[in-house]
Structures are given as C-alpha cells and as structure tokens.
Design a protein around this motif. Structure first.
Motif, PDB file in Angstrom:
ATOM      1  N   ASP A 292      -3.731  -5.482   7.701  1.00  0.00           N
ATOM      2  CA  ASP A 292      -4.220  -6.478   6.749  1.00  0.00           C
ATOM      3  C   ASP A 292      -3.119  -7.443   6.316  1.00  0.00           C
ATOM      4  OD1 ASP A 292      -6.499  -7.293   4.898  1.00  0.00           O
ATOM      5  OD2 ASP A 292      -4.894  -6.921   3.440  1.00  0.00           O
ATOM      6  N   GLN A 293      -1.899  -6.925   6.158  1.00  0.00           N
ATOM      7  CA  GLN A 293      -0.798  -7.749   5.667  1.00  0.00           C
ATOM      8  C   GLN A 293       0.186  -8.144   6.776  1.00  0.00           C
ATOM      9  OE1 GLN A 293      -0.593  -8.762   2.416  1.00  0.00           O
ATOM     10  NE2 GLN A 293      -2.572  -7.750   2.073  1.00  0.00           N
ATOM     11  N   TYR A 294      -0.135  -7.757   8.014  1.00  0.00           N
ATOM     12  CA  TYR A 294       0.726  -8.066   9.171  1.00  0.00           C
ATOM     13  C   TYR A 294       2.149  -7.542   8.942  1.00  0.00           C
ATOM     14  CZ  TYR A 294      -3.164 -11.243  10.036  1.00  0.00           C
ATOM     15  OH  TYR A 294      -4.413 -11.769  10.222  1.00  0.00           O
ATOM     16  N   LEU A 295       2.228  -6.246   8.650  1.00  0.00           N
ATOM     17  CA  LEU A 295       3.511  -5.627   8.329  1.00  0.00           C
ATOM     18  C   LEU A 295       3.861  -4.545   9.336  1.00  0.00           C
ATOM     19  CD1 LEU A 295       2.933  -5.088   4.487  1.00  0.00           C
ATOM     20  CD2 LEU A 295       4.272  -6.921   5.535  1.00  0.00           C
ATOM     21  N   GLU A 296       5.160  -4.325   9.513  1.00  0.00           N
ATOM     22  CA  GLU A 296       5.604  -3.139  10.228  1.00  0.00           C
ATOM     23  C   GLU A 296       5.320  -1.921   9.351  1.00  0.00           C
ATOM     24  OE1 GLU A 296       6.726  -3.109  13.286  1.00  0.00           O
ATOM     25  OE2 GLU A 296       6.685  -5.304  13.482  1.00  0.00           O
ATOM     26  N   ARG A 297       5.304  -0.723   9.956  1.00  0.00           N
ATOM     27  CA  ARG A 297       4.915   0.459   9.184  1.00  0.00           C
ATOM     28  C   ARG A 297       5.859   0.699   7.998  1.00  0.00           C
ATOM     29  NH1 ARG A 297       0.670   3.094  11.160  1.00  0.00           N
ATOM     30  NH2 ARG A 297       0.926   4.856   9.732  1.00  0.00           N
ATOM     31  N   GLU A 298       7.151   0.518   8.199  1.00  0.00           N
ATOM     32  CA  GLU A 298       8.089   0.718   7.094  1.00  0.00           C
ATOM     33  C   GLU A 298       7.823  -0.279   5.971  1.00  0.00           C
ATOM     34  OE1 GLU A 298      12.108   0.640   8.360  1.00  0.00           O
ATOM     35  OE2 GLU A 298      11.965   2.475   9.568  1.00  0.00           O
ATOM     36  N   GLU A 299       7.509  -1.514   6.352  1.00  0.00           N
ATOM     37  CA  GLU A 299       7.187  -2.523   5.346  1.00  0.00           C
ATOM     38  C   GLU A 299       5.872  -2.188   4.642  1.00  0.00           C
ATOM     39  OE1 GLU A 299       9.126  -6.547   7.308  1.00  0.00           O
ATOM     40  OE2 GLU A 299       7.167  -5.854   8.016  1.00  0.00           O
TER      41      GLU A 299
ATOM     42  N   PHE B 159      -4.002   0.475   7.397  1.00  0.00           N
ATOM     43  CA  PHE B 159      -4.715  -0.678   6.838  1.00  0.00           C
ATOM     44  C   PHE B 159      -3.742  -1.766   6.401  1.00  0.00           C
ATOM     45  CE2 PHE B 159      -5.977  -2.882   2.959  1.00  0.00           C
ATOM     46  CZ  PHE B 159      -7.093  -3.574   3.414  1.00  0.00           C
ATOM     47  N   LEU B 160      -2.704  -1.383   5.666  1.00  0.00           N
ATOM     48  CA  LEU B 160      -1.759  -2.378   5.156  1.00  0.00           C
ATOM     49  C   LEU B 160      -1.011  -3.068   6.288  1.00  0.00           C
ATOM     50  CD1 LEU B 160      -0.352  -0.382   2.099  1.00  0.00           C
ATOM     51  CD2 LEU B 160      -1.877  -2.356   2.025  1.00  0.00           C
TER      52      LEU B 160
ATOM     53  N   ASN C 145     -12.530  12.830  -3.205  1.00  0.00           N
ATOM     54  CA  ASN C 145     -12.347  11.366  -3.251  1.00  0.00           C
ATOM     55  C   ASN C 145     -10.913  10.932  -2.967  1.00  0.00           C
ATOM     56  OD1 ASN C 145     -15.046  11.190  -4.042  1.00  0.00           O
ATOM     57  ND2 ASN C 145     -14.532  11.258  -6.211  1.00  0.00           N
ATOM     58  N   CYS C 146     -10.389  11.311  -1.821  1.00  0.00           N
ATOM     59  CA  CYS C 146      -8.995  10.988  -1.518  1.00  0.00           C
ATOM     60  C   CYS C 146      -8.875  10.362  -0.126  1.00  0.00           C
ATOM     61  CB  CYS C 146      -8.123  12.236  -1.620  1.00  0.00           C
ATOM     62  SG  CYS C 146      -8.679  13.605  -0.596  1.00  0.00           S
ATOM     63  N   PHE C 147      -7.685   9.830   0.160  1.00  0.00           N
ATOM     64  CA  PHE C 147      -7.432   9.224   1.464  1.00  0.00           C
ATOM     65  C   PHE C 147      -6.040   9.615   1.939  1.00  0.00           C
ATOM     66  CE2 PHE C 147      -6.189   6.129  -1.774  1.00  0.00           C
ATOM     67  CZ  PHE C 147      -4.925   5.732  -1.368  1.00  0.00           C
ATOM     68  N   LEU C 148      -5.829   9.502   3.242  1.00  0.00           N
ATOM     69  CA  LEU C 148      -4.546   9.848   3.838  1.00  0.00           C
ATOM     70  C   LEU C 148      -3.550   8.701   3.687  1.00  0.00           C
ATOM     71  CD1 LEU C 148      -5.775  11.516   7.141  1.00  0.00           C
ATOM     72  CD2 LEU C 148      -4.508  12.667   5.317  1.00  0.00           C
ATOM     73  N   GLY C 149      -2.296   9.051   3.473  1.00  0.00           N
ATOM     74  CA  GLY C 149      -1.257   8.039   3.418  1.00  0.00           C
ATOM     75  C   GLY C 149      -1.169   7.258   4.712  1.00  0.00           C
ATOM     76  N   SER C 150      -1.336   7.947   5.846  1.00  0.00           N
ATOM     77  CA  SER C 150      -1.248   7.277   7.144  1.00  0.00           C
ATOM     78  C   SER C 150      -2.358   6.246   7.312  1.00  0.00           C
ATOM     79  CB  SER C 150      -1.322   8.309   8.271  1.00  0.00           C
ATOM     80  OG  SER C 150      -2.525   9.063   8.194  1.00  0.00           O
TER      81      SER C 150
END
Length: 350
Positions: free
Chosen positions: A33-40, A29-30, A19-24
């Motif tokens: 979903d949040q209209y962010l750059e990857r660092e953000e 998704f973030l 039951n896990c997911f990758l950080g990438s």
C-alpha cells in the motif's frame, strides 16, 4: 488497513485470541500500500502502533514482522463492549495534546458543576445534566481521550486530570446505568463502566485505586488493579495521594462535595477539600464522651493515611479546626479515645 488485513480468532501460546491479525500480514499490506521495503514497512507499523491504532495482544512488543498477533484498538473485546467514550468507533485523527484536552475538560466540568450542582457541591441535578448542551459537549471531548499520551504527564496535571475525569465519568455512569441500589450494583458500576484513555481501559475503580492511589488494592480486594506487565501501571502515580479521597465523588450522599481541580493549584485545592469534608461532619470529636466519629472513608482507605488507626486520626487532625484538632490529639495522647465509624449513606446525592 482494517478492510484489507484478515482479522479473525487465532491460537497463540495455547490460548484463543479474538479479533487479531498477524504482524507479517500487516507488513505485507503496508509494503504494497505504501510502496515500502519490509524493514520500512515495519518502521511504519511501529509508528501506527505508537499512535495506539493497534497493539500486541499480550503487550510483548510494539510491532514486529512475523507470527506475532496484534489487535486494532476498537477490536479489543473490553473496549468494544464496555467503554462508553467510543460511540462511533476509534477516532483516527491525530489526538490533541493531553494538557489541551484536560484544560477543556476542566473548563467544561466547572461549567456543569456551576449550572447543575448546589453551591456547596453536595447536591447534583442529574436530570438536568442529562441531555444538556454542556453534557453533550463533554461526551464529545472524552472521545478525544482514546489515543492520547498520558504516561508522562507531570504529577500535578495527572492528579487534576484524573480527579476531574473520575467525577464526570461517575456522573456519566449514573446517567447511563442508573444509581446502584446495592453492593453488587456498585461493584459493577465502579468496575465495569469504562473509558478508553491512551489506548487502555479505565474503570472508576482503576482510576481511583490504580492511578490516584499508586496501584493500591481496593477495599476488601486481594489484588491490585494493575499487574506488573499492565501498561497502566506506568501511568499510575508513584505513591498514594490520600487527599484524593476527599475529592473523588461517586454520587453518594456521604461522599465529598463536587468541585473542579486545577493542576496549578492542586495541592491547596485538595487540602481545602479535606478541610471542608472533615469539618462538615467527616470527623466529629466528642470531648465529653472521648469518642471520634469518623467517616468510613478513613477506614476503607486507612492504609493511605497511616499504619494504625491512631496514625490515621493524627493525619486527619491536620484538617480540623485548630481547637478541635488539639482536643483530638490530646485524647490520642491520653489513650482514652474510642473511634466509631459513621454509617455511610449510599443514596444518590441529588
């Protein structure tokens, strides 16, 4: 986020992780979903991890982009199967401060003990507690502990909170699973009935031996409750608090009286609990027979009171009546004392 991110079993460092997911994938998704750059997006993910919505499967980091594996709190196999304060899943609202929740828990515990325990705290009406309005309120309060911050609680607040939680959690365990009939059942109740507090799972044993005893081995065990990398070790008190053994109540007749503890007066209350327990038969001194009849609590947790049996008795003598304490110390000094440990009555304190 839970609906979109792929949660599944994966291999990580030669082991299968459920039951896990990758950080990438979380960063993907973030970002969208949040209209962010990857660092953000990574920074946003770190905030979510810091709020204990998810954690690294091996606690190697807070949150990073890449192939690291993370797991939502309620997807943890122990949390989902053994924790009894998540009946409807993890609460996503921002948790209230721990001191506020601890205060409400203390007030409610006091009300329950006043209504359903004898005046001396030695007998508990479990049948009346079960289904009562007060107990239903308690069950709602402990759900709020899922993501609270407990690491930086001051000593006095931590002592009072975890003692009160232990005593109410023991009542909850007995109501849910029944009173254990033998040593195997007791071991299961103390070790497998869990709450999730601050993103970590706690059993009755891990609260008593891990938190309140400063991560000491339980009686007849080879290992400490918390390993070096266990986050709960950061919550544990820095050293054993011996008087907690006269405060934590597991439901046995030979145990201490049930009472509520407050951070502002915790040390005096613990000393009062020690006096009440030891003077009520927890340590009986027979001058004529040169014998001290001691509760097995002083044997099981002797390392918290002293290095030798005589040191343990000297420690305990501080809480006896002055005349009885003087007699005990004289017998110890004369080298004539024999110690006999009383049979422990595990029957329910009802």
């Amino acid at each position: 986020m839970k609906v979109t991110i792929v949660v599944k079993d994966r291999l990580y460092k030669m082991r299968r992780v459920t039951n896990c997911f990758l950080g990438s994938e979380a960063v993907d998704f973030l970002s969208e979903d949040q209209y962010l750059e990857r660092e953000e997006a990574v920074e946003f993910g770190q905030k979510l991890a810091n709020e204990l919505f998810f954690r690294h499967v091996l606690d190697e980091n807070l949150f990073e982009d890449g192939d690291h594996l993370y797991r939502f709190l309620d997807h943890d196999p122990i949390v989902s199967s053994q924790c009894h304060n998540i009946p409807s899943g993890i609460i996503e609202l921002k948790p209230k401060p721990i001191d506020e929740i601890a205060s409400r828990l203390r007030v409610l515990s006091y009300a329950i003990f006043e209504a359903y325990a004898s005046k001396d705290g030695r007998h508990v009406d479990y049948k009346s507690i079960n289904g009562s309005e007060e107990f239903e309120r308690y069950l709602r309060i402990v759900q709020e502990l899922q993501r609270v911050k407990v690491k930086d609680m001051p000593r006095e607040e931590k002592l009072a909170f975890f003692i009160n939680l232990y005593n109410m959690m023991a009542i909850h365990a007995i109501l849910a699973w029944g009173h254990p009939g033998g040593p195997l059942e007791r071991r299961k109740l103390f070790g497998d009935f869990n709450y999730v507090v601050g993103g970590c799972t706690y059993s009755l044993s891990s609260i008593q031996n891990g938190i309140l005893r400063g991560n000491q081995r339980p009686p007849y065990n080879l290992l400490k409750p918390f390993g070096v990398k266990d986050k709960r070790s950061q919550v544990a008190l820095p050293y054993p608090e011996p008087l907690v053994h006269f405060a934590v109540v597991s439901g046995a007749r030979s145990g201490p009286a049930l009472r509520c503890y407050s951070p502002g007066n915790i040390d005096k209350e613990l000393m009062d609990a020690a006096r009440d327990f030891l003077r009520a038969g927890g340590l009986i001194v027979d001058l004529n027979g040169k014998v001290a009849y001691a509760s097995k609590i002083l044997k099981w947790f002797s390392v918290d009171f002293g290095k030798t049996e005589l040191e343990v008795l000297k420690h305990a003598s501080n809480y006896l009546e002055p005349t009885e304490s003087e007699v005990l110390l004289e017998m110890i000094a004369d080298g004539e004392l024999k110690v006999i440990y009383q049979p422990y009555d595990w029957r329910l304190n009802c």
